[in-house]
Enzyme design. Structure first.
Site, PDB file in Angstrom:
ATOM      1  N   SER A 109     -14.043  -2.929 -14.375  1.00 30.67           N
ATOM      2  CA  SER A 109     -14.920  -4.186 -15.412  1.00 30.67           C
ATOM      3  C   SER A 109     -16.161  -3.812 -14.631  1.00 30.67           C
ATOM      4  O   SER A 109     -16.469  -5.639 -15.046  1.00 30.67           O
ATOM      5  CB  SER A 109     -13.375  -4.882 -15.189  1.00 30.67           C
ATOM      6  N   CYS A 147      -5.834   2.812  12.833  1.00 27.89           N
ATOM      7  CA  CYS A 147      -5.154   1.128  13.954  1.00 27.89           C
ATOM      8  C   CYS A 147      -6.281   0.037  13.659  1.00 27.89           C
ATOM      9  O   CYS A 147      -7.562  -0.129  13.297  1.00 27.89           O
ATOM     10  CB  CYS A 147      -5.723   1.501  15.065  1.00 27.89           C
ATOM     11  N   ASN A 200     -15.300   2.933 -21.358  1.00 25.32           N
ATOM     12  CA  ASN A 200     -14.834   2.072 -21.039  1.00 25.32           C
ATOM     13  C   ASN A 200     -13.882   1.479 -22.524  1.00 25.32           C
ATOM     14  O   ASN A 200     -15.140   1.012 -23.455  1.00 25.32           O
ATOM     15  CB  ASN A 200     -15.061   0.665 -20.790  1.00 25.32           C
ATOM     16  N   ARG A 220       2.270   1.699  -3.606  1.00 26.73           N
ATOM     17  CA  ARG A 220       1.321   2.300  -4.265  1.00 26.73           C
ATOM     18  C   ARG A 220       0.733   3.734  -3.993  1.00 26.73           C
ATOM     19  O   ARG A 220      -0.027   4.236  -4.525  1.00 26.73           O
ATOM     20  CB  ARG A 220      -0.805   1.528  -3.847  1.00 26.73           C
ATOM     21  N   HIS A 230     -14.614   2.078  -1.663  1.00 24.56           N
ATOM     22  CA  HIS A 230     -13.481   1.368  -0.660  1.00 24.56           C
ATOM     23  C   HIS A 230     -12.476   1.775  -0.119  1.00 24.56           C
ATOM     24  O   HIS A 230     -11.847   1.464  -0.143  1.00 24.56           O
ATOM     25  CB  HIS A 230     -12.922   0.314  -2.337  1.00 24.56           C
ATOM     26  N   TYR A 245       0.852  -1.548   0.026  1.00 27.25           N
ATOM     27  CA  TYR A 245       0.044   0.337   0.148  1.00 27.25           C
ATOM     28  C   TYR A 245       0.621   1.595   0.400  1.00 27.25           C
ATOM     29  O   TYR A 245       0.139   2.406  -0.424  1.00 27.25           O
ATOM     30  CB  TYR A 245      -0.918  -0.253   0.787  1.00 27.25           C
ATOM     31  N   CYS A 292      -0.151   1.799  16.541  1.00 28.71           N
ATOM     32  CA  CYS A 292      -0.678   2.959  16.459  1.00 28.71           C
ATOM     33  C   CYS A 292      -0.337   3.801  18.426  1.00 28.71           C
ATOM     34  O   CYS A 292      -0.377   2.993  18.784  1.00 28.71           O
ATOM     35  CB  CYS A 292      -2.517   2.300  16.958  1.00 28.71           C
ATOM     36  N   CYS A 336      -8.392  -1.076  17.412  1.00 32.81           N
ATOM     37  CA  CYS A 336      -8.970   0.085  18.137  1.00 32.81           C
ATOM     38  C   CYS A 336      -9.807   1.043  16.832  1.00 32.81           C
ATOM     39  O   CYS A 336     -10.429   2.210  17.348  1.00 32.81           O
ATOM     40  CB  CYS A 336      -8.385   1.239  19.233  1.00 32.81           C
ATOM     41  N   ASP A 343      -7.618   6.370  -4.729  1.00 35.27           N
ATOM     42  CA  ASP A 343      -6.287   7.220  -4.634  1.00 35.27           C
ATOM     43  C   ASP A 343      -7.086   8.567  -4.619  1.00 35.27           C
ATOM     44  O   ASP A 343      -8.831   8.450  -4.085  1.00 35.27           O
ATOM     45  CB  ASP A 343      -6.179   7.244  -6.709  1.00 35.27           C
TER      46      ASP A 343
HETATM   47  C1  BV8 Z   1     -18.477  -7.959   0.690  1.00 30.10           C
HETATM   48  C2  BV8 Z   1     -10.273  -1.442  -2.139  1.00 30.10           C
HETATM   49  C3  BV8 Z   1     -18.731  -9.024   2.645  1.00 30.10           C
HETATM   50  C4  BV8 Z   1      -8.596  -2.276  -1.638  1.00 30.10           C
HETATM   51  C5  BV8 Z   1     -11.066  -2.960  -3.413  1.00 30.10           C
HETATM   52  C6  BV8 Z   1     -21.429 -11.281  -5.280  1.00 30.10           C
HETATM   53  C7  BV8 Z   1     -20.887 -12.118  -6.495  1.00 30.10           C
HETATM   54  C8  BV8 Z   1     -19.824 -12.233  -6.433  1.00 30.10           C
HETATM   55  C9  BV8 Z   1     -18.386 -12.101  -5.413  1.00 30.10           C
HETATM   56  C10 BV8 Z   1     -18.955 -11.303  -4.032  1.00 30.10           C
HETATM   57  C11 BV8 Z   1     -20.493 -11.135  -4.735  1.00 30.10           C
HETATM   58  N1  BV8 Z   1     -20.442 -10.310  -3.551  1.00 30.10           N
HETATM   59  C12 BV8 Z   1     -18.979 -10.096  -2.811  1.00 30.10           C
HETATM   60  C13 BV8 Z   1     -18.543 -10.614  -3.538  1.00 30.10           C
HETATM   61  C14 BV8 Z   1     -16.413 -11.028  -3.481  1.00 30.10           C
HETATM   62  C15 BV8 Z   1     -16.691  -9.615  -3.283  1.00 30.10           C
HETATM   63  C16 BV8 Z   1     -16.112  -9.958  -4.808  1.00 30.10           C
HETATM   64  O1  BV8 Z   1     -17.130  -9.009  -5.605  1.00 30.10           O
HETATM   65  N2  BV8 Z   1     -15.272 -10.528  -4.691  1.00 30.10           N
HETATM   66  C17 BV8 Z   1     -15.479 -10.175  -6.705  1.00 30.10           C
HETATM   67  C18 BV8 Z   1     -13.679  -9.750  -7.350  1.00 30.10           C
HETATM   68  C19 BV8 Z   1     -15.664 -11.591  -7.862  1.00 30.10           C
HETATM   69  N3  BV8 Z   1     -16.250  -8.894  -2.436  1.00 30.10           N
HETATM   70  C20 BV8 Z   1     -16.383  -8.202  -1.811  1.00 30.10           C
HETATM   71  O2  BV8 Z   1     -15.127  -9.156  -0.366  1.00 30.10           O
HETATM   72  C21 BV8 Z   1     -16.516  -6.805  -1.203  1.00 30.10           C
HETATM   73  N4  BV8 Z   1     -17.009  -6.984   0.979  1.00 30.10           N
HETATM   74  O3  BV8 Z   1     -18.685  -8.620   0.302  1.00 30.10           O
HETATM   75  O4  BV8 Z   1     -18.172  -8.382   2.169  1.00 30.10           O
HETATM   76  C22 BV8 Z   1     -19.527  -8.277   3.756  1.00 30.10           C
HETATM   77  C23 BV8 Z   1     -21.122  -8.759   4.148  1.00 30.10           C
HETATM   78  C24 BV8 Z   1     -20.715  -8.029   5.152  1.00 30.10           C
HETATM   79  C25 BV8 Z   1     -20.117  -8.177   6.846  1.00 30.10           C
HETATM   80  C26 BV8 Z   1     -18.557  -8.603   6.297  1.00 30.10           C
HETATM   81  C27 BV8 Z   1     -18.938  -8.700   4.837  1.00 30.10           C
HETATM   82  C28 BV8 Z   1     -15.507  -6.135  -0.837  1.00 30.10           C
HETATM   83  C29 BV8 Z   1     -14.930  -5.358  -1.836  1.00 30.10           C
HETATM   84  C30 BV8 Z   1     -14.218  -3.616  -1.863  1.00 30.10           C
HETATM   85  C31 BV8 Z   1     -12.769  -5.033  -2.223  1.00 30.10           C
HETATM   86  N5  BV8 Z   1     -11.664  -3.692  -2.225  1.00 30.10           N
HETATM   87  N6  BV8 Z   1     -10.241  -2.485  -3.489  1.00 30.10           N
HETATM   88  C32 BV8 Z   1      -7.708  -1.653  -2.939  1.00 30.10           C
HETATM   89  O5  BV8 Z   1      -7.689  -1.235  -3.496  1.00 30.10           O
HETATM   90  O6  BV8 Z   1      -6.558  -3.043  -2.514  1.00 30.10           O
HETATM   91  S1  BV8 Z   1     -11.804  -3.848  -4.592  1.00 30.10           S
HETATM   92  C33 BV8 Z   1     -10.810  -2.952  -5.850  1.00 30.10           C
HETATM   93  O7  BV8 Z   1     -11.082  -4.241  -7.017  1.00 30.10           O
HETATM   94  C34 BV8 Z   1     -11.269  -1.747  -6.464  1.00 30.10           C
HETATM   95  O8  BV8 Z   1     -11.320  -0.923  -5.420  1.00 30.10           O
HETATM   96  C35 BV8 Z   1     -12.632  -1.984  -7.224  1.00 30.10           C
HETATM   97  O9  BV8 Z   1     -13.878  -1.979  -6.905  1.00 30.10           O
HETATM   98  C36 BV8 Z   1     -12.095  -3.136  -8.563  1.00 30.10           C
HETATM   99  C37 BV8 Z   1     -11.285  -3.086  -8.958  1.00 30.10           C
HETATM  100  O10 BV8 Z   1     -12.072  -2.951 -10.502  1.00 30.10           O
HETATM  101  P1  BV8 Z   1     -12.258  -1.635 -10.817  1.00 30.10           P
HETATM  102  O11 BV8 Z   1     -11.932  -1.023 -10.508  1.00 30.10           O
HETATM  103  O12 BV8 Z   1     -13.469  -2.361 -12.439  1.00 30.10           O
HETATM  104  O13 BV8 Z   1     -10.506  -1.876 -12.538  1.00 30.10           O
HETATM  105  P2  BV8 Z   1     -10.547  -3.421 -13.436  1.00 30.10           P
HETATM  106  O14 BV8 Z   1      -8.574  -3.916 -12.817  1.00 30.10           O
HETATM  107  O15 BV8 Z   1     -11.258  -4.552 -12.914  1.00 30.10           O
HETATM  108  O16 BV8 Z   1     -10.637  -2.856 -14.803  1.00 30.10           O
HETATM  109  C38 BV8 Z   1     -10.477  -2.080 -15.154  1.00 30.10           C
HETATM  110  C39 BV8 Z   1     -10.938  -1.321 -15.887  1.00 30.10           C
HETATM  111  O17 BV8 Z   1     -11.091  -0.282 -16.254  1.00 30.10           O
HETATM  112  C40 BV8 Z   1     -11.676  -2.409 -17.251  1.00 30.10           C
HETATM  113  O18 BV8 Z   1     -12.762  -2.835 -17.642  1.00 30.10           O
HETATM  114  C41 BV8 Z   1     -10.213  -1.747 -18.333  1.00 30.10           C
HETATM  115  O19 BV8 Z   1     -10.910  -2.245 -19.870  1.00 30.10           O
HETATM  116  C42 BV8 Z   1     -10.816  -0.013 -18.042  1.00 30.10           C
HETATM  117  N7  BV8 Z   1     -10.208   0.417 -19.053  1.00 30.10           N
HETATM  118  C43 BV8 Z   1      -8.564   0.120 -18.462  1.00 30.10           C
HETATM  119  N8  BV8 Z   1      -7.746   2.128 -18.696  1.00 30.10           N
HETATM  120  C44 BV8 Z   1      -9.357   2.701 -19.575  1.00 30.10           C
HETATM  121  C45 BV8 Z   1     -10.568   1.890 -19.021  1.00 30.10           C
HETATM  122  N9  BV8 Z   1     -11.312   2.531 -19.123  1.00 30.10           N
HETATM  123  C46 BV8 Z   1     -11.226   3.979 -19.413  1.00 30.10           C
HETATM  124  N10 BV8 Z   1     -10.435   5.023 -19.413  1.00 30.10           N
HETATM  125  C47 BV8 Z   1      -9.153   4.255 -19.696  1.00 30.10           C
HETATM  126  N11 BV8 Z   1      -8.073   4.904 -20.079  1.00 30.10           N
HETATM  127 ZN    ZN Z   2      -4.896   1.041  17.517  1.00 29.47          ZN
END
Ligand code: BV8
Ligand code: ZN
Length: 263
Positions: free
Chosen positions: A203, A129, A227, A72, A121, A69, A161, A132, A106
């Site tokens: 995506s 922390c 996209n 990044r 996100h 992180y 922390c 806490c 970002d």
């Molecule tokens: C949760 C922060 C439960 C961290 C991120 C339902 C169905 C299937 C799976 C699940 C579901 N519900 C939950 C899940 C599980 C999971 C999930 O979705 N898994 C997927 C992968 C299958 N979801 C979770 O775990 C979520 N939490 O469900 O908790 C819960 C509920 C209650 C109580 C307790 C628990 C949490 C998900 C959040 C994770 N954190 N980010 C970090 O950044 O390190 S997600 C992270 O990945 C990003 O934030 C973003 O959301 C995602 C990436 O996706 P995109 O932003 O779309 O980027 P990507 O690279 O994929 O695509 C880029 C696109 O841009 C492409 O299409 C490309 O063509 C295009 N592009 C490229 N260049 C350009 C362009 N477009 C325009 N211009 C350009 N120049």
């Molecule tokens: Zn703490």
């Protein structure tokens, strides 16, 4: 891209009063911030982002995850908002009821002129922390005026922390963690009441964020996608603008408001 798609998208934007702009990693790609799908670089090539972005990974190796992180965050410090970010700000300036919802961690929307995007996100700039939840200060890289710090590329022990001494974690939402309820509620409310949803550079594979455009479509709002490639959202879109956000969004603003400065 000129032609009918842009003209139609411009017409929809000009007619809108309460648009939602929903963004993903593609929004910042032209600023040099890698998308989640883009290959990782350096040490991180060995790791799947979806594995590193989990509570389990942090518990198993806090220095590895904190280092990732920090790498990044340093990358974002060296990045600049692109014309796409400024065009989103121009839309919000023209239509004050515009709600910007982002999956990105970002700060380029804010630096590009959108003061308070709805952050689904979290952010790279809000460490807290891991025990806490006490907010923690960012490692004092350098004063803002100085050049961004040299890229960091390797494990780095997280700070402790100031309250309980536990490791500080990045203020992002990890896979398996719930989204901040206030942000998710605000996003669903905005998508439910919008008269146009613009989805940019996602995506649409990560849930529940990927459901936001579906909420708008289900309630009859037109959806316009920016996209370079097809996504699962194609089918619900009134218009698909196949190109990079940094080019498509300024062109869209000009198509909607020929007199406008696209930012
Ligand atoms: C949760 C922060 C439960 C961290 C991120 C339902 C169905 C299937 C799976 C699940 C579901 N519900 C939950 C899940 C599980 C999971 C999930 O979705 N898994 C997927 C992968 C299958 N979801 C979770 O775990 C979520 N939490 O469900 O908790 C819960 C509920 C209650 C109580 C307790 C628990 C949490 C998900 C959040 C994770 N954190 N980010 C970090 O950044 O390190 S997600 C992270 O990945 C990003 O934030 C973003 O959301 C995602 C990436 O996706 P995109 O932003 O779309 O980027 P990507 O690279 O994929 O695509 C880029 C696109 O841009 C492409 O299409 C490309 O063509 C295009 N592009 C490229 N260049 C350009 C362009 N477009 C325009 N211009 C350009 N120049
Ligand atoms: Zn703490």
């Amino acid at each position: 891209m000129t032609g009918p798609e842009l003209a139609e998208a411009g017409r929809l934007l000009a007619a809108a009063r309460r648009p939602v702009v929903f963004t993903g990693a593609g929004m910042s790609a032209e600023s040099g911030v890698p998308t989640f799908r883009d290959a990782q670089t350096g040490l991180w090539q060995r790791y799947d982002p979806q594995e590193l972005a989990t509570p389990a990974a942090f518990r198993a190796d806090p220095a590895l995850v904190w280092g990732w992180y920090e790498a990044r965050r340093h990358g974002v410090l060296r990045a600049r908002p692109n014309p796409g970010h400024r065009a989103v700000a121009a839309i919000q300036a023209r239509l004050p009821e515009t709600v910007v919802i982002t999956q990105n961690v970002d700060d380029l929307h804010e630096r590009g002129g959108v003061p308070a995007p709805v952050r689904l996100h979290g952010s790279l700039f809000a460490p807290r922390c891991s025990a806490c939840a006490r907010p923690a200060s960012l490692p004092s890289d350098l004063p803002p005026s100085a050049d961004p710090p040299e890229p960091h590329d390797g494990p780095l022990d997280p700070p402790a922390c100031g309250g309980c001494g536990a490791p500080v974690r990045p203020g992002v939402v990890w896979f398996g963690e719930a989204l901040p309820s206030a942000a998710l509620d605000a996003a669903v409310e905005a998508a439910s009441g919008c008269d146009l949803l613009l989805t940019v550079g996602t995506s649409a594979l990560v849930h529940p964020a990927a459901e936001i455009p579906l909420v708008a479509a289900r309630l009859g709002a037109p959806v316009v996608q920016v996209n370079p490639v097809p996504t699962p959202l194609d089918a619900i879109c009134a218009v698909n603008l196949r190109g990079p956000a940094g080019e498509m969004l300024p062109a869209l603003v000009r198509a909607a408001w020929p007199d406008a400065d696209a930012g």
